[in-house]
Design an enzyme around this catalytic site. Structure first.
Site, short mmCIF file in Angstrom:
data_model
loop_
_atom_site.label_atom_id
_atom_site.label_comp_id
_atom_site.label_asym_id
_atom_site.label_seq_id
_atom_site.Cartn_x
_atom_site.Cartn_y
_atom_site.Cartn_z
CB ALA A 67 3.16 1.51 -5.17
CE1 TYR A 70 2.22 7.00 -1.57
CE2 TYR A 70 1.70 8.24 -3.57
CZ TYR A 70 1.43 7.21 -2.68
OH TYR A 70 0.38 6.38 -2.92
CE LYS A 72 3.80 -1.63 -2.38
NZ LYS A 72 4.67 -2.78 -2.53
CE LYS A 128 1.63 9.76 1.31
NZ LYS A 128 0.85 10.98 1.02
CG ASP A 241 -1.40 16.99 -6.31
OD1 ASP A 241 -1.82 17.20 -7.47
OD2 ASP A 241 -0.78 15.96 -6.00
#
Lengths: 476, 352
Positions: A67, A70, A72, A128, A241
């Site tokens: 989690a 954004y 889970k 997601k 990222d």
């Protein structure tokens, strides 16, 4: 309907035709609706909502994986067999992947992967679920029974990016989206399931006692990461990222770069990159040009992060583990100077100056930097390399290339793929786990909360260090 | 793929041929009939997805875009979203004003210049107060449905970039073709592209075909370039609508687009080569014969452009069809009746 939708990824127009047909046959005939409802689309919504497939009708939720801010991620199993579809997807999708330097691997990667891909992996998915946008708490009200009533808020920029980019991209080393469902004000992105990620693999090697990851495994992992990054860059996308937690590895040792929530196209931006996102990349993996306040950065920022990942694979701990200076909440526009993070970098790589990095003086934070880091420290990277017990010189040389201060001098992904480290024997294997004695455990899942459809389950659970990294606040 | 049209979802998932597009529209009409028959929607015979409606919707997007001061490419993306959506959904079952706002809202995000939802709602409300709900959740909700209809395929490749690429190529190969677009021509081609979003071209052809189409129209019409001044018709019509929203059909005397339409019409009738374009280009001699009788600068330029086209391996049948669509657009634009659409929509949306 189900059949038609399952073919979504490969069916194209044909599929759309089938969907339309489905809509018609399921046309509601009973209720009479006030026509003024048309202002808020009532007739249309009614028609659509009747035929929409539920995420639960297609997937069985096995538990949740992580989690975060954004939302889970859940592990799920398909309720209908999708095997055939995945097979066809792979063959059509990867035709376009335009990789370089396949010679470094030199065999039919497609056939190889299918052969080693395990049966169970094929029917598993990671779903997601995006949390709705930040101001949701303010806007949401409660119904008579005290349950939260979620209102529609705009889809977040991050979700839009991830969905739109994943829909276009098809590369062996970039996570593949299988399906995207919009249901009951929530977004579900269905990804291929990956049993491992680099964070977990690194932890596995460092606990309970340190067991070095062999060179040949690192070589395969890093080559595959670079291959994925090179693919993204050729498509004018930077990831922004990259970090171990975002590098997935399938049970057959195939690297899949994940979490494209901060990724964006950089060709011809309509406004400066800085205007879009003030801060990018998780602090430990953030390139020096970003730390110095650079606003017109390049894909080289991703290569710095790959350097950090390589170093972490080599030493089993983050190489530049700085402490993040937090944004002053009373003055959100001001991005703080990351003194401690720069300190960590300088300690190992030495102090950059206008000789090694001519444009350094142009960066907004250069004066502050000059003030804080007056003395001219030499690079300690080779000492660091020795200290962690590594000896491969070509690998060291690759690391140096990725840690070039000057972004214009830093290795580009495409060139890095041809680095001597990858060309010398042993050859890069396309299954990173080939020849590895270590067996990594399966991803842990938590089964106490399998309710994917309710909207009340967002409190991030801190379970173990793994989750902790997932929940680490996204630098945005 | 994001960098490449040929492997993009725009081509693999959202490109039709004329027949499939026609089939879609037929199915939609059947759906519409069924919904009317079962009482889900009422029939408003003048609310149809026809040319009038398309020009009207185009103008709505341009107006909202101008209020928000957003870039052309962002509007172009919004227009394609709108066209895609309306291949699957009837204009009789939605609030097109909210649809326009949702398309612009989503396209701002995808083109990386996000606007706050409250700003979009307030600007849209100031333009169309009676049709845009105050509640931002309504717009956000529509965004969901919009993206769902597009199956989340959102990244687009526009002819604007192709146009600039062609110009760059022509500059680099000046030795071979001795032909580049002048600034005026480039500008004019640019605004023709903006008009092309009213048509189905973006659902039918790759962006470079549309770019070649607008260059062709621009070059062949060079001698009338005075009437084709930058942003020729789209801006003038937009402005017209802005200033006198009550006025009905646009006064063709004052409308520069009318002039252009006539030019285009004369062009298509007096130029028998225009229709079978492929023929024209492959048989370049035909043009040379023509140039013998009237050698002027423009003809030479057309000739040079034809040489480039001939060398380019671009599908000229597609270019010819696409030119025809653009010509049709300007013909119908001449009969555009804004008030009719506006009133019919008002009747439908207020249920009167």
């Amino acid at each position: 309907m189900n059949h038609a939708y399952n073919q979504a990824a490969s069916g194209g127009m044909n599929n759309q035709t089938q969907r339309t047909k489905g809509n018609m046959s399921a046309l509601p005939t009973t209720s009479l609706m006030a026509s003024s409802g048309i202002l808020t689309l009532a007739p249309y919504k009614h028609r659509k909502d009747l035929v929409r497939e539920s995420v639960l009708s297609k997937y069985e939720i096995l538990g949740y994986i992580a989690a975060g801010t954004y939302g889970k991620v859940y592990k799920a199993k398909s309720k209908t067999s999708n095997k055939r579809k995945i097979g066809s997807d792979r063959t059509t999708g990867d035709v376009h992947n335009g990789q370089t330097s396949t010679s470094a691997i030199g065999m039919d990667r497609e056939a190889g992967e299918n052969a080693v891909r395990s049966e169970s992996d094929q029917q598993l998915y990671a779903i997601k679920k995006f949390k709705s946008d930040n101001h949701s708490s303010k806007m949401n009200s409660h119904d008579i029974n005290g349950n939260e009533v979620v209102n529609y808020t705009g889809i977040s920029q991050s979700a839009i990016r991830e969905m739109s980019l994943c829909r276009e991209l098809s590369n062996r080393n970039v996570i593949k989206v299988i399906d995207i469902l919009l249901e009951n004000k929530a977004i579900y992105m269905v990804f291929e399931y990956c049993e491992h990620d680099l964070l977990q693999i690194i932890q596995c090697h460092s606990h309970p006692e340190i067991k070095h990851i062999p060179d040949f495994t690192i070589k395969s992992l890093v080559w595959q990461i670079l291959n994925g990054v090179s693919f993204l860059h050729k498509n004018w996308i930077f990831h922004r990222d990259l970090k171990p937690a975002n590098i997935m590895v399938s049970s057959s040792g195939v690297v899949k770069i994940g979490d494209l929530g901060l990724a964006r196209r950089f060709n011809n931006p309509l406004q400066s990159l800085y205007t879009g996102d003030k801060v990018v990349v998780t602090i430990w993996y953030r390139a020096p040009e970003l730390l110095l306040g650079g606003r017109h950065y390049t894909p080289a920022i991703d290569l710095w992060a790959v350097g950090c990942i390589l170093a972490e694979l080599l030493s089993l701990r983050p190489i530049f583990k700085g402490e993040e200076a937090k944004i002053d909440m009373s003055n959100k526009k001001q991005v703080p100077f990351q003194r401690n993070q720069i300190q960590k970098i300088v300690e190992i790589l030495g102090t950059p100056n206008s000789k090694t990095w001519p444009s350094i003086t142009m960066y907004p934070e250069y004066p502050t930097f000059k003030q804080c880091f007056g003395s001219n420290l030499p690079s300690n990277l080779s000492k660091w390399y020795e200290l962690i017990g590594r000896t491969n010189q070509k690998c060291f040389n690759l690391l140096e290339g990725l840690f070039e201060y000057d972004p214009t001098e830093r290795l580009a992904a495409e060139n890095a793929l041809l680095h001597p480290f990858f060309l010398e024997p042993p050859r890069v294997t396309e299954n990173a786990f080939e020849g590895l004695k270590m067996k990594y455990p399966r991803r842990r899942i938590f089964t106490d909360d399998n309710d994917i459809v309710s909207n009340n389950n967002y409190a991030p659970h801190k379970r173990h260090a793994h989750d902790d990294n997932f929940t680490r606040k996204r630098q945005k | 793929m994001s960098a490449d049209y040929w492997s993009s979802s725009q081509r693999t998932k959202w490109q039709f041929n004329r027949q499939t597009l026609l089939d879609y529209r037929r199915k939609l009409l059947i759906l519409e009939r069924k919904m009317i028959h079962s009482g889900l929607i009422k029939d408003y015979p003048y609310v149809n997805y026809d040319w009038n409606m398309r020009i009207y919707l185009h103008n709505l997007i341009v107006k909202l875009g101008r209020r928000l001061n957003i870039r052309q490419v962002v509007l172009a993306t919004a227009e394609v979203y709108l066209t895609r959506f309306l291949t699957k959904v009837s204009v009789k079952e939605v609030n097109v004003y909210l649809l326009v706002a949702a398309c612009v809202y989503a396209s701002c995000k995808i083109e990386e210049c996000p606007q706050h939802i409250r700003l979009i709602v307030s600007e849209a409300r100031s333009l169309w107060p009676e049709y845009i709900p105050h509640d931002t959740a309504k717009l956000a909700e529509f965004e969901f449905y919009l993206l769902e209809e597009m199956n989340l395929y959102l990244i687009l490749h526009h002819p604007y970039r192709s146009l600039l690429q062609i110009q760059t190529f022509l500059k680099e190969n000046y030795d071979t073709y001795a032909f580049v677009l002048t600034d005026d021509e480039l500008q004019n081609s640019w605004s023709l592209i903006s008009d092309s979003y009213i048509t189905d071209l973006h659902l039918l052809y790759p962006p470079h075909i549309i770019a070649i189409t607008v260059i062709y129209i621009t070059i062949v019409l060079k001698k009338n370039s005075s009437s084709l001044k930058s942003n020729g018709n789209s801006v003038s019509i937009g402005a017209d609508v802005n200033e006198k929203p009550q006025s009905g059909a646009i006064d063709s005397q004052n409308d520069p687009s009318a002039m252009e339409i006539e030019d285009l019409m004369t062009l298509s009738s007096s130029n028998p080569q225009e229709e079978p374009l492929a023929q024209t280009v492959s048989g370049a001699t035909q043009l040379e014969v023509k140039s013998l009788s009237k050698i002027d600068r423009d003809t030479i330029r057309i000739n040079k452009f034809m040489k480039f086209l001939n060398h380019s391996h671009i599908n000229l049948d597609e270019v010819a069809e696409s030119i025809q669509d653009m010509v049709n657009l300007y013909v119908v634009w001449n009969h555009y009746n804004e008030n009719l659409v506006k009133k019919s929509l008002h009747r439908m949306l207020t249920n009167t």
